[in-house]
Design an enzyme around this catalytic site. Structure first.
Site, short mmCIF file in Angstrom:
data_model
loop_
_atom_site.label_atom_id
_atom_site.label_comp_id
_atom_site.label_asym_id
_atom_site.label_seq_id
_atom_site.Cartn_x
_atom_site.Cartn_y
_atom_site.Cartn_z
N CYS A 189 -35.13 25.13 2.87
CA CYS A 189 -34.27 23.98 2.55
C CYS A 189 -33.97 23.21 3.82
CB CYS A 189 -32.96 24.48 1.94
SG CYS A 189 -31.80 23.14 1.61
N CYS A 225 -28.28 19.57 -5.46
CA CYS A 225 -28.87 20.86 -5.09
C CYS A 225 -28.71 21.87 -6.23
CB CYS A 225 -28.20 21.39 -3.84
SG CYS A 225 -28.64 23.09 -3.48
N ASN A 241 -20.77 18.72 5.45
CA ASN A 241 -21.53 19.72 4.71
C ASN A 241 -22.88 19.11 4.39
OD1 ASN A 241 -21.42 21.00 1.31
ND2 ASN A 241 -22.54 21.77 3.04
N GLY A 242 -23.94 19.79 4.83
CA GLY A 242 -25.30 19.28 4.59
C GLY A 242 -26.12 19.38 5.85
N CYS A 270 -32.40 18.39 -6.91
CA CYS A 270 -33.36 18.72 -5.86
C CYS A 270 -33.80 20.15 -6.10
CB CYS A 270 -32.70 18.62 -4.48
SG CYS A 270 -33.80 19.21 -3.16
N CYS A 292 -21.78 24.73 4.17
CA CYS A 292 -20.44 24.63 4.73
C CYS A 292 -19.53 24.16 3.61
CB CYS A 292 -20.40 23.57 5.82
SG CYS A 292 -21.41 23.97 7.24
N TYR A 328 -26.61 30.04 -6.73
CA TYR A 328 -25.99 31.01 -5.84
C TYR A 328 -24.71 30.54 -5.16
CZ TYR A 328 -25.32 33.80 -1.62
OH TYR A 328 -24.78 34.57 -0.63
N CYS A 362 -36.64 23.93 -2.72
CA CYS A 362 -36.85 25.34 -2.32
C CYS A 362 -37.75 26.06 -3.31
CB CYS A 362 -35.52 26.05 -2.11
SG CYS A 362 -34.40 25.98 -3.52
N GLY A 421 -18.93 29.50 3.95
CA GLY A 421 -19.22 29.70 5.37
C GLY A 421 -18.14 30.51 6.03
P1 AMP Z 1 -32.99 38.69 0.34
O1 AMP Z 1 -32.47 40.04 0.60
O2 AMP Z 1 -33.43 38.01 1.61
O3 AMP Z 1 -34.04 38.61 -0.71
O4 AMP Z 1 -31.75 37.80 -0.13
C1 AMP Z 1 -31.43 37.69 -1.46
C2 AMP Z 1 -29.95 37.89 -1.64
O5 AMP Z 1 -29.21 37.04 -0.77
C3 AMP Z 1 -29.56 37.54 -3.05
O6 AMP Z 1 -28.80 38.61 -3.54
C4 AMP Z 1 -28.73 36.30 -2.94
O7 AMP Z 1 -27.54 36.47 -3.66
C5 AMP Z 1 -28.42 36.12 -1.48
N1 AMP Z 1 -28.79 34.79 -0.97
C6 AMP Z 1 -29.79 34.00 -1.36
N2 AMP Z 1 -29.83 32.87 -0.63
C7 AMP Z 1 -28.83 32.93 0.24
C8 AMP Z 1 -28.34 32.05 1.26
N3 AMP Z 1 -28.91 30.90 1.55
N4 AMP Z 1 -27.27 32.47 1.97
C9 AMP Z 1 -26.69 33.63 1.72
N5 AMP Z 1 -27.12 34.48 0.78
C10 AMP Z 1 -28.16 34.16 0.04
#
Ligand code: AMP
Length: 466
Positions: free
Chosen positions: A396, A250, A102-103, A446, A2, A256, A449, A28
């Site tokens: 996570c 984190c 957020n958290g 941290c 968030c 990302y 994951c 978000g």
């Molecule tokens: P996946 O298709 O499940 O392997 O998701 C990987 C893709 O989702 C990558 O391109 C990341 O940029 C993005 N991603 C990774 N973690 C998250 C997250 N927690 N929330 C939204 N997008 C994510």
């Protein structure tokens, strides 16, 4: 994940919060909300969707006042129910307040059960509401080492007590009739920064990109374990925990989540993300004709890889910006579909080429599998997938929406099995050491994951064998 934002001392507090939330929208998109105080009353506007569709011009006209907080949400705890839209507002014997979080708390379920057994009535399924009830019920005085300003005597002891009862990740903004309060958990899992503008207004935000949009200057981070209060008597800090924890920021924020134009945890995200790519190039030299990013998340790492390897950087996949992040919608069918809605290969760049594809993370593997098959259809000769973080092996519990272990590819398959699953010619991940060195591991991160080392857990989790 968030995003939170707060304003103190500005007659356009609601408008500035609206802009701040707009800059934090990547954190978000499920719901948004603004709470404003005119010094006597707190008013709110909440809704589902992105901030520009929730808050309209006439809402901003109605949200009068000089102090404000706001929240953009994407559900990690409690689902995407409209009841969970923040900020939450409450009135108790100590006055009114609104809170945005957020958290994720790891002991929220247990605390909630205890509170319910004691007669509390919850109106949402979100862990954030636990704060509201605990604040209202707290009776403990401030810890003896704390010297309270007289403006803080009525409310802050409640906040201090709650900080000692909850466990997990929380960066909070709290709005009272005449105060803005910012709180960061003792591990500092989630970012939170303080800013100021030329007219003397103060701001609190999840990331500095939210300060840029309103032309405010970054002053400093809110420290782990700090409670910062801003009101007409000035700005002051308290540290309710006498003994600081080792920080556990984190690392996934750098991988990302945070925007590359932000400074969080006192570092530029841009710089670190690009360094991840440079390290990848050192760890995995590959012979290829071009390096292409999975936009937007793989962009900087691909640039870093190209810089070190000398292999030309190309945009081999075009992103359609009118679709949200592929992962953000909770349902799998929609996620499956949206990868194709979002990315399309540039045949001219790809055809007959040995292509290195860089993405920031591989979670369920949905994105990579689709990309590899798209690139094959576009005529790629070889496809080498590089991920600018280590394999995600554990969910996570501190605010990033990762699936359960069963759905996490790397928790169940070897790298070779994942390579086969996504159909690439090679697959490699940045090493944990490489990632931590790039981000300066001395700062305390941290990495749960990637490593399964959880800094804080509730007893219940170990019982469940997570
Ligand atoms: P996946 O298709 O499940 O392997 O998701 C990987 C893709 O989702 C990558 O391109 C990341 O940029 C993005 N991603 C990774 N973690 C998250 C997250 N927690 N929330 C939204 N997008 C994510």
């Amino acid at each position: 994940m968030c995003g939170v934002f707060g304003v103190y001392n500005n007659k356009s507090a609601a408008e500035l919060t609206f802009l701040g939330l707009h800059a934090l929208q990547h954190r978000g998109q499920e719901s948004a909300g603004i709470a404003v105080s005119d010094g006597y009353d707190i008013n709110l506007k909440l809704g589902q969707g992105i901030v520009t569709s929730v808050v309209k011009e006439n809402d901003l006209r109605d949200l009068r006042g000089n102090i404000s907080i706001g929240h953009v949400r994407y559900s990690t705890a409690g689902g995407s129910n409209p009841k969970n839209i923040q900020p939450f507002f409450a009135h108790f014997y100590g006055g009114s307040f609104a809170i945005a979080h957020n958290g994720n708390l790891v002991n929220a379920d247990r605390l909630r059960r205890e509170l319910e057994e004691d007669g509390a009535i919850f109106r949402s399924t979100s862990d954030t509401e636990v704060f509201v009830h605990l604040i209202a019920r707290s009776r403990q005085p401030a810890p003896p080492h704390i010297n309270l300003h007289k403006n803080d005597e009525d409310f802050l002891p409640h906040v201090f007590e709650v900080m000692k009862r909850v466990k997990g990740a929380y960066s909070l903004v709290i709005l009272r009739e005449k105060q803005l309060i910012a709180v960061r958990d003792p591990y500092g899992f989630r970012p939170l920064v303080l800013g100021k503008n030329r007219t003397g207004s103060y701001f609190v935000a999840s990331e500095t990109c939210a300060l840029d949009i309103i032309d405010a200057e970054y002053l400093r981070d809110i420290n782990p374990g700090e409670v910062l209060v801003i009101d007409d008597a000035g700005i002051r800090s308290y540290y309710p925990f006498e003994f600081p924890e080792e920080p556990k920021k984190c690392i996934f924020e750098f991988v990302y989540f945070a925007r590359p134009d932000s400074k969080i945890f006192k570092e530029w995200v841009y710089q670190i993300r690009k360094e991840f790519g440079r390290r990848l190039a050192k760890e995995y030299p590959i012979e290829a004709d071009c390096v292409i990013p999975v936009l937007d998340s793989g962009l900087l790492a691909a640039m870093g890889y190209s810089e070190v390897s000398g292999i030309p950087f190309e945009i081999g996949l075009i992103r359609n910006h009118y679709v949200g992040r592929s992962f953000i919608q909770p349902a799998q069918e929609i996620r499956d579909l949206s990868v194709r809605l979002k990315l399309n290969p540039v045949r001219q760049v790809i055809e007959g080429k040995r292509v290195i594809v860089v993405d920031d993370s591989l979670v369920r593997g949905t994105t990579s599998k689709k990309i590899v098959s798209m690139l094959r259809r576009a005529g790629a000769k070889e496809i080498h997938m590089l991920i600018s973080s280590p394999p995600v092996i554990s969910p996570c519990f501190y605010g990033i929406d990762t699936p359960t272990r069963e759905e996490l590819l790397a928790a169940n398959l070897s790298v070779e099995e994942i390579r086969k699953f996504i159909g690439a010619d090679s697959l490699n991940y940045l090493s944990l050491e490489g990632m931590l060195e790039a981000a300066d591991s001395s700062k305390g991160f941290c990495t749960a994951c990637f490593t399964h080392n959880y800094p804080v857990l509730d007893e219940l989790f170990s019982v469940q064998g997570v």
